[in-house]
Write a protein that holds these residues in place. Sequence first.
Motif, PDB file in Angstrom:
ATOM      1  N   GLU A   1       2.108   6.472  -7.031  1.00  0.00           N
ATOM      2  CA  GLU A   1       1.001   7.636  -7.526  1.00  0.00           C
ATOM      3  C   GLU A   1       1.122   8.350  -7.374  1.00  0.00           C
ATOM      4  O   GLU A   1       1.020   9.342  -8.436  1.00  0.00           O
ATOM      5  CB  GLU A   1      -0.548   6.825  -6.802  1.00  0.00           C
ATOM      6  CG  GLU A   1      -1.040   5.608  -7.582  1.00  0.00           C
ATOM      7  CD  GLU A   1      -1.034   5.463  -8.987  1.00  0.00           C
ATOM      8  OE1 GLU A   1      -1.833   6.839  -9.185  1.00  0.00           O
ATOM      9  OE2 GLU A   1      -1.498   4.575  -9.572  1.00  0.00           O
TER      10      GLU A   1
ATOM     11  N   VAL B   1      -6.106   1.141  -2.982  1.00  0.00           N
ATOM     12  CA  VAL B   1      -5.802   0.812  -1.301  1.00  0.00           C
ATOM     13  C   VAL B   1      -7.132  -0.181  -0.590  1.00  0.00           C
ATOM     14  O   VAL B   1      -6.644  -1.095   0.157  1.00  0.00           O
ATOM     15  CB  VAL B   1      -5.181   2.193  -0.393  1.00  0.00           C
ATOM     16  CG1 VAL B   1      -5.425   2.148   1.106  1.00  0.00           C
ATOM     17  CG2 VAL B   1      -4.404   2.374  -0.933  1.00  0.00           C
TER      18      VAL B   1
ATOM     19  N   LEU C   1      -7.132   6.105  -5.950  1.00  0.00           N
ATOM     20  CA  LEU C   1      -6.050   5.964  -4.591  1.00  0.00           C
ATOM     21  C   LEU C   1      -7.000   5.101  -3.873  1.00  0.00           C
ATOM     22  O   LEU C   1      -6.279   3.817  -3.217  1.00  0.00           O
ATOM     23  CB  LEU C   1      -5.686   6.715  -3.556  1.00  0.00           C
ATOM     24  CG  LEU C   1      -4.262   6.984  -3.716  1.00  0.00           C
ATOM     25  CD1 LEU C   1      -3.048   6.632  -5.511  1.00  0.00           C
ATOM     26  CD2 LEU C   1      -3.214   8.180  -3.525  1.00  0.00           C
TER      27      LEU C   1
ATOM     28  N   ILE D   1       0.782  -1.517  -0.007  1.00  0.00           N
ATOM     29  CA  ILE D   1       0.515  -0.069   0.200  1.00  0.00           C
ATOM     30  C   ILE D   1       0.934   1.625  -0.046  1.00  0.00           C
ATOM     31  O   ILE D   1       0.965   1.612  -0.212  1.00  0.00           O
ATOM     32  CB  ILE D   1      -1.229   0.089   1.382  1.00  0.00           C
ATOM     33  CG1 ILE D   1      -1.898  -1.010   0.919  1.00  0.00           C
ATOM     34  CG2 ILE D   1      -1.754   1.636   1.796  1.00  0.00           C
ATOM     35  CD1 ILE D   1      -3.322  -1.404   2.509  1.00  0.00           C
TER      36      ILE D   1
ATOM     37  N   VAL E   1       1.098   4.057  -3.287  1.00  0.00           N
ATOM     38  CA  VAL E   1       0.565   5.837  -2.550  1.00  0.00           C
ATOM     39  C   VAL E   1       1.588   6.538  -3.026  1.00  0.00           C
ATOM     40  O   VAL E   1       1.609   7.475  -3.995  1.00  0.00           O
ATOM     41  CB  VAL E   1       0.265   5.756  -1.411  1.00  0.00           C
ATOM     42  CG1 VAL E   1      -0.151   7.496  -0.711  1.00  0.00           C
ATOM     43  CG2 VAL E   1      -1.517   4.521  -0.944  1.00  0.00           C
ATOM     44  N   TRP E   2       2.690   5.494  -2.875  1.00  0.00           N
ATOM     45  CA  TRP E   2       4.210   7.172  -2.819  1.00  0.00           C
ATOM     46  C   TRP E   2       4.081   7.021  -4.630  1.00  0.00           C
ATOM     47  O   TRP E   2       4.770   7.766  -5.287  1.00  0.00           O
ATOM     48  CB  TRP E   2       5.285   6.121  -2.470  1.00  0.00           C
ATOM     49  CG  TRP E   2       6.696   6.863  -3.043  1.00  0.00           C
ATOM     50  CD1 TRP E   2       7.169   7.465  -2.931  1.00  0.00           C
ATOM     51  CD2 TRP E   2       7.663   6.260  -3.828  1.00  0.00           C
ATOM     52  NE1 TRP E   2       8.700   8.528  -3.448  1.00  0.00           N
ATOM     53  CE2 TRP E   2       8.467   6.695  -3.727  1.00  0.00           C
ATOM     54  CE3 TRP E   2       7.257   5.106  -4.765  1.00  0.00           C
ATOM     55  CZ2 TRP E   2       9.320   7.538  -5.030  1.00  0.00           C
ATOM     56  CZ3 TRP E   2       8.229   4.646  -5.509  1.00  0.00           C
ATOM     57  CH2 TRP E   2       9.919   5.766  -5.542  1.00  0.00           C
TER      58      TRP E   2
END
Length: 414
Positions: free
Chosen positions: A216, A244, A240, A209, A213-214
Motif C-alpha cells: 500500500e 490490517v 490500512l 500484514i 502494508v508495504w
Amino acid sequence: MSTDVTAKSPAPAPPGKSGSAAGGGLLWLVLDGLRRNMRQYGMLIALGLIVILFAVWTGGDLLLPRNVSNLVLQNSYILILAIGMMLVIIAGHIDLSVGSLTAFVGAFAAVLMVNHQVSWPVALVLCLLMGAVAGSIQGLLIAYAGIPSFIVTLAGMLLFRGLTEILLQGQTLGPFPNGLQKFGNGFLPEVGPNTNYHNITLLLGLAMIAVVVWQEFRDRRRQQEFSLDVAPTKLFLLKLVVIVAAILWLTMLLASYNGAPIILIVLAVLVAGYGYVMRNSVFGRHIYAIGGNLPAAKLSGVKDKRVTFQVFLNMGVLAALAGLVITARLNAASPKAGDGYELEAIASAFIGGASMSGGVGTVFGAIIGGLVLGVLNNGMNLLSVGTDWQKVIKGLALLAAVGFDVWNKRKSGS
C-alpha cells in the motif's frame, strides 16, 4: 482510490463547513471516497453487512473458528474458478464449460489413481495438462476460428459432461491417496511450542500484514511520484487499519482451530499472482484493452487472438485445478460433480464488479463475489433455509449486483 485531492494539494473542506472540524472532515472524506469508488467498495461493504447479519441471526455460529475453516474449504474450488472466469469476462467472453470440465478432470484423476495406480503427484500434473489441452482447443476455436465463446463453451459443457460419464461409466470412483486428500481437506502442520494457537498460521498472518502494508505504501509513493491523485492521509491510514484488522481477525480465528487450510495458501498465491499480472503486466493490460475496446486495441497493436487464446488456456488450467480440489475434498469422482459450478463462477465475477460489456473487473473482486455467495450459502444452511429459497435469494443477489453495475455506469455517464 481517487478523490478530488492530489498529492500536491491540501484536502478540500466539506461544502459549507470549516476544514478545522477534524471529525466531520474525516467522515466527509470517507463518504466522498466511497462515493467515487462505489464499484470497487460496494460489494466489500455488502459482504461485511451480510457477515454481520448472519452472525447475528445464527447466534455467532457463522464466525466460529470451525465454521470459518469450513467456509474456506467449501468454497475454495468456486473461488479458483471465479479467478479464471473474471479474466474471461474482462476479455469480453464467457465460459459455460468450466463445471463440466471440472467434473471431467476429476474423473480423469480417478481413473489414473484408482484404476491405474498412478502416483498422485504425477496424476496432478497430468490433470493440469489435460485442463490446458481442453482450454487450448476452446481458445483456438474462439480466437482463430471466430466461433462465439458462448457456442464453443456450450458445446464444451455437453462434451465434457458426456466424457465424464463415459470415463466413470455412471459410477462414483474412489478413494484417493492421502496426499491428494490433504490437498483438498488438509491443514498446515503444527510446529514450535504450545501457544494454544497454530504457530505457522500466526507467522503467515503477520507476514501477510507486512506485505500488504508495504504494498500500500509503495503504490501510494508511486502515485505521488507521477503526480497522480491519491487519497488524503487520514483516509489512507483508515483504510490500512481496516485491512490490517481484517487480516489479523481472520488469522486469529484460523489459528485458534486447526490452522490455515492448505488450499487457503494455494488461493492466496493465486490471488497475489493473478492480481499482480492484471495490475502490472502487459498481458493483463491487453486483457482489459480487448474487453474494453477491441477495435482500438487492434489499432494499438494488441494481438487480440493470441490474448484470447491464452485467456481460455488459463481458464482450462484453473478448471482442472478446481476439479482436483473438489475431487480431493469429496474423496471420490462422481458423474454429477461440477453441476452448476459455471453459474456460481459467473455469478461471483459479476457480483464482484465485472461488467457485462467487458473491460472491467479485478481478481480481488472475484474473490469478494465468491465469498458473498459462500457466506449466503453457509449462513442459510446454518439457519436451515430450504434449497428452493436459497436459489431464490442467490438469484436476487445476482440481479441486484448486475442492476447496481448498470445504475453505476449510468450515473457515471451522466
